[in-house]
Motif scaffolding. Structure first.
Motif: not given
Length: 71
Positions: A45-55
């Motif tokens: 979930e943390e990695e998903k949040k970071v990935r979405e922020e980068q996108e």
């Protein structure tokens, strides 16, 4: 058809003992793996949040660069 054969009490005891042992093993295994899976879900979930922020940032940069090219 022949009538059913009586099953030995020793065999019945062994079967139910194996069943109970399997249930106990499964419960211990589940209790052991449950926190590990919860931790993996939290990390994902943390990695998903970071990935979405980068996108989102990359999309904003792409839109900004398109605006400067067109104008």
């Amino acid at each position: 058809m022949a009538p059913p054969v009586a099953v030995s009490p020793l065999i019945k005891t062994a079967r139910y003992s194996a069943l109970i042992a399997g249930i106990i093993y499964g419960k211990k295994r589940y209790d052991n793996l449950k926190p590990i899976a919860a931790e993996e879900r939290r990390i994902e979930e943390e990695e998903k949040k970071v990935r979405e922020e980068q996108e989102r940032i990359a999309k904003q940069l792409a839109e900004a660069s398109e605006d400067t090219i067109l104008k």
